[in-house]
Design a protein around this motif. Structure first.
Motif, PDB file in Angstrom:
ATOM      1  N   ASN A  53      47.636  36.035  51.332  1.00  0.00           N
ATOM      2  CA  ASN A  53      46.322  35.595  51.798  1.00  0.00           C
ATOM      3  C   ASN A  53      45.234  36.640  51.569  1.00  0.00           C
ATOM      4  OD1 ASN A  53      44.976  33.398  53.001  1.00  0.00           O
ATOM      5  ND2 ASN A  53      44.741  34.573  54.889  1.00  0.00           N
ATOM      6  N   THR A  54      45.648  37.862  51.191  1.00  0.00           N
ATOM      7  CA  THR A  54      44.676  38.934  50.953  1.00  0.00           C
ATOM      8  C   THR A  54      43.894  38.660  49.672  1.00  0.00           C
ATOM      9  OG1 THR A  54      46.119  40.568  52.009  1.00  0.00           O
ATOM     10  CG2 THR A  54      44.357  41.410  50.604  1.00  0.00           C
ATOM     11  N   GLY A  55      42.566  38.798  49.750  1.00  0.00           N
ATOM     12  CA  GLY A  55      41.722  38.578  48.581  1.00  0.00           C
ATOM     13  C   GLY A  55      40.969  39.829  48.176  1.00  0.00           C
ATOM     14  N   VAL A  56      40.794  39.993  46.867  1.00  0.00           N
ATOM     15  CA  VAL A  56      40.016  41.109  46.324  1.00  0.00           C
ATOM     16  C   VAL A  56      39.005  40.539  45.337  1.00  0.00           C
ATOM     17  CG1 VAL A  56      40.101  43.246  44.986  1.00  0.00           C
ATOM     18  CG2 VAL A  56      41.944  42.731  46.599  1.00  0.00           C
ATOM     19  N   LEU A  57      37.733  40.844  45.560  1.00  0.00           N
ATOM     20  CA  LEU A  57      36.673  40.422  44.636  1.00  0.00           C
ATOM     21  C   LEU A  57      36.765  41.239  43.352  1.00  0.00           C
ATOM     22  CD1 LEU A  57      33.930  40.194  47.354  1.00  0.00           C
ATOM     23  CD2 LEU A  57      34.299  38.354  45.685  1.00  0.00           C
ATOM     24  N   VAL A  58      36.865  40.536  42.229  1.00  0.00           N
ATOM     25  CA  VAL A  58      37.034  41.193  40.927  1.00  0.00           C
ATOM     26  C   VAL A  58      35.968  40.660  39.975  1.00  0.00           C
ATOM     27  CG1 VAL A  58      38.584  41.473  38.953  1.00  0.00           C
ATOM     28  CG2 VAL A  58      39.523  41.477  41.272  1.00  0.00           C
ATOM     29  N   PRO A  59      35.267  41.558  39.253  1.00  0.00           N
ATOM     30  CA  PRO A  59      34.225  41.083  38.331  1.00  0.00           C
ATOM     31  C   PRO A  59      34.836  40.336  37.153  1.00  0.00           C
ATOM     32  CG  PRO A  59      34.630  43.427  37.994  1.00  0.00           C
ATOM     33  CD  PRO A  59      35.437  43.022  39.196  1.00  0.00           C
ATOM     34  N   ILE A  60      34.154  39.298  36.717  1.00  0.00           N
ATOM     35  CA  ILE A  60      34.548  38.543  35.523  1.00  0.00           C
ATOM     36  C   ILE A  60      33.382  38.568  34.555  1.00  0.00           C
ATOM     37  CG2 ILE A  60      35.276  36.309  34.606  1.00  0.00           C
ATOM     38  CD1 ILE A  60      37.383  37.607  36.384  1.00  0.00           C
ATOM     39  N   PRO A  61      33.571  39.064  33.318  1.00  0.00           N
ATOM     40  CA  PRO A  61      34.825  39.546  32.748  1.00  0.00           C
ATOM     41  C   PRO A  61      35.260  40.896  33.340  1.00  0.00           C
ATOM     42  CG  PRO A  61      33.025  39.883  31.205  1.00  0.00           C
ATOM     43  CD  PRO A  61      32.454  39.109  32.346  1.00  0.00           C
ATOM     44  N   GLN A  62      36.574  41.127  33.329  1.00  0.00           N
ATOM     45  CA  GLN A  62      37.139  42.340  33.925  1.00  0.00           C
ATOM     46  C   GLN A  62      38.277  42.873  33.058  1.00  0.00           C
ATOM     47  OE1 GLN A  62      40.588  42.106  35.770  1.00  0.00           O
ATOM     48  NE2 GLN A  62      40.838  40.344  34.429  1.00  0.00           N
ATOM     49  N   TYR A  63      38.635  44.118  33.314  1.00  0.00           N
ATOM     50  CA  TYR A  63      39.807  44.695  32.693  1.00  0.00           C
ATOM     51  C   TYR A  63      41.029  44.048  33.334  1.00  0.00           C
ATOM     52  CZ  TYR A  63      43.189  48.253  31.299  1.00  0.00           C
ATOM     53  OH  TYR A  63      44.275  48.900  30.776  1.00  0.00           O
ATOM     54  N   PRO A  64      41.944  43.443  32.572  1.00  0.00           N
ATOM     55  CA  PRO A  64      42.996  42.604  33.164  1.00  0.00           C
ATOM     56  C   PRO A  64      44.004  43.337  34.041  1.00  0.00           C
ATOM     57  CG  PRO A  64      43.283  42.808  30.778  1.00  0.00           C
ATOM     58  CD  PRO A  64      41.935  43.376  31.105  1.00  0.00           C
ATOM     59  N   LEU A  65      43.911  44.651  34.127  1.00  0.00           N
ATOM     60  CA  LEU A  65      44.754  45.393  35.069  1.00  0.00           C
ATOM     61  C   LEU A  65      44.635  44.814  36.478  1.00  0.00           C
ATOM     62  CD1 LEU A  65      46.362  47.915  36.088  1.00  0.00           C
ATOM     63  CD2 LEU A  65      44.162  49.095  36.229  1.00  0.00           C
ATOM     64  N   TYR A  66      43.419  44.441  36.864  1.00  0.00           N
ATOM     65  CA  TYR A  66      43.187  44.000  38.248  1.00  0.00           C
ATOM     66  C   TYR A  66      43.817  42.639  38.513  1.00  0.00           C
ATOM     67  CZ  TYR A  66      40.224  48.031  38.603  1.00  0.00           C
ATOM     68  OH  TYR A  66      39.793  49.341  38.614  1.00  0.00           O
TER      69      TYR A  66
END
Length: 488
Positions: free
Chosen positions: A171-184
């Protein structure tokens, strides 16, 4: 149903960890594998390919693409690996071009480290962490506590550590920029946690739009996601964008309102061509100074690495992360987690020290260091501008002016017939385009879908690390022929 061959084995594709199976990492995906097959064929003397070299523009791996190591760094490392050289200082200086400050730095590091073949403290050699803290103070103009600094096996290891601590459950969420480095996205997939995407604004050269960030966060929370952190990549990968002060301030204020941990991925901080790099740590401290008490509870983790910049020592796996505002009990758990991995490679830790504390003006190695550093920086900028100029003349291609990092992320508009041909192959149009480019030119790039992109848009990411510009001409020629072939 598993085949008989696989069913006789304990592990098969259907019973391994499904979260690993679900993870995607396009930077080293199908195109990269095929490019290495071509490279091997060329090495064996193949003459039936329409190109004579493979250009790995898919990954930020500077020294694979002929970026030369910094002499001072490698000379110090050579002594650390072979301390017996110190018995022949006269030979090092008189015959091998070593300067006295190289020997002094190596001796100091050996005194602090002991042997690079031995484990260090789990969070890194104390003296090197202190050197990093001094660098941060010089960079930002604010104090840094060396005990809040953890040395890591590159920034990727730091990301892995932080996400393991942050992600409590699915259920934990992390905001990730798109486009992003796919590591995240790949790491969150393996952790079975929620990636909460927020789109960067292509019309403002991939700026961070606060309204988009808020909408993404609110939507996730409405769906029951426990949004805990926001990732910022600055300068950007794959976009090359460099965030202005106003964007950084807005993100910090947003993190305060939403009680979010900020993960500031700043590994490209020396790769800035337009404007200047402003660290999140500096901006946070400035805002805390301007409004005492308001931002005291912000939790910030910032990352840096020896892999990028003018250092380009990806293979040595050195990096660090600094924690600001974290609960001491949480930091204890972070220490425990890095202890499970024992420690970052000690030679990589030493390289971190050299990166943050290079030769200073007036020291024997400074002139050569400065000349090498500037030559790499200027070469990257020239190639970035040459590649951008090529994209500008290509039909249906739009690309922002290079601002930083090692990448361009052009937007491409492909004919409907090309999209139909892609669908017939079971590929997205950008994957199809990049595969045809590789087959025709030997240039390996990454389709935008590997990083995420707004629906209805197509991109690809390319580095500008490869020397020369001949390969850029290959792309221009290919693109024209591709467009002619599939023109509506």
């Amino acid at each position: 149903m598993a085949s008989e061959a696989t069913s006789s084995r304990r592990l098969n594709i259907d019973n391994i960890n499904p979260h690993v199976r679900a993870a995607k990492y396009a930077v080293r995906g199908e195109l990269a594998v095929k490019s290495e097959e071509y490279r091997a064929r060329l090495a064996q003397g193949a003459t039936d390919l329409p190109f004579d070299t493979v250009i790995s523009a898919n990954i930020g791996n500077p020294q694979q693409l002929d970026q030369k190591p910094i002499t001072f760094f490698r000379q110090v490392l050579s002594i650390l690996e072979n301390p017996g050289l110190l018995e022949k200082k006269d030979v090092l200086i008189e015959h091998l071009g070593y300067k006295t400050d190289v020997i002094e730095r190596a001796e100091w590091l050996l005194k602090e480290v002991g042997s690079v073949g031995a484990y260090s403290a789990s969070n890194g050699v104390p003296a090197i962490r202190k050197s990093v803290a001094e660098f941060l103070e010089r960079r930002d103009g604010f104090p840094a506590n060396w005990q809040d600094i953890y040395l890591s096996a590159g920034a990727s290891s730091a990301v892995n550590t932080l996400l393991h601590i942050i992600c409590a459950d699915k259920n934990t969420g992390v905001l990730v920029p798109i486009p992003q480095y796919p590591l995240y996205t790949a790491s969150l997939s393996v952790l079975d946690a929620q990636c909460v995407p927020y789109y960067l604004n292509e019309s403002t050269n991939w700026g961070t739009d606060l309204n988009v960030l808020k909408e993404a966060c609110e939507k996730a929370k409405a769906e029951g996601v426990d949004v805990r952190a926001v990732v910022i990549i600055n300068p950007g990968n794959p976009t090359g964008a460099s965030l202005p002060e106003s964007d950084i301030r807005a993100v910090i204020e947003f993190a305060r309102q939403e009680r979010l941990v900020i993960i500031a991925d700043e590994v490209y901080q020396t790769n800035v061509f337009i404007g200047e790099f402003i660290s999140f740590k500096k901006m946070l401290r400035q805002m805390q100074k301007e409004q005492p008490g308001v931002y005291d509870n912000i939790e910030l983790a910032s990352l840096h690495s020896v892999s990028k910049g003018m250092v380009g020592e990806c293979g040595h796996r050195g990096g660090y992360f600094e924690l600001v505002g974290f609960d001491p009990a949480v930091q204890q758990e972070i220490y425990k987690f890095v202890s499970i991995m024992l420690c970052a490679p000690v030679i990589g830790q030493c390289l971190v020290e050299l990166m943050v504390n290079p030769p200073k003006p007036g020291e024997p190695s400074y002139d050569l260091y400065r000349a090498e550093y500037d030559a790499i920086f200027n070469g990257l900028r020239e190639r970035a501008n040459a590649l951008h100029a090529a994209f500008e003349q290509m039909e249906g291609v739009e690309c922002g002016v290079p601002q930083g990092s090692m990448y361009l992320f052009p937007r491409i508009k492909l004919p409907a017939k090309a999209c139909e041909a892609a669908a017939a192959e079971g590929r997205t149009p950008d994957e199809f385009y990049c595969m045809r480019m590789l087959e025709a030119t030997g240039v390996c790039v990454v389709p935008g879908s590997g990083f995420g992109q707004e629906p209805g848009t197509l991109h690809f990411r390319t580095t500008f690390l490869a020397p020369g510009t001949e390969w850029v001409g290959r792309i221009v020629k290919f693109h024209q022929e591709f467009m002619d072939k599939y023109r509506d």
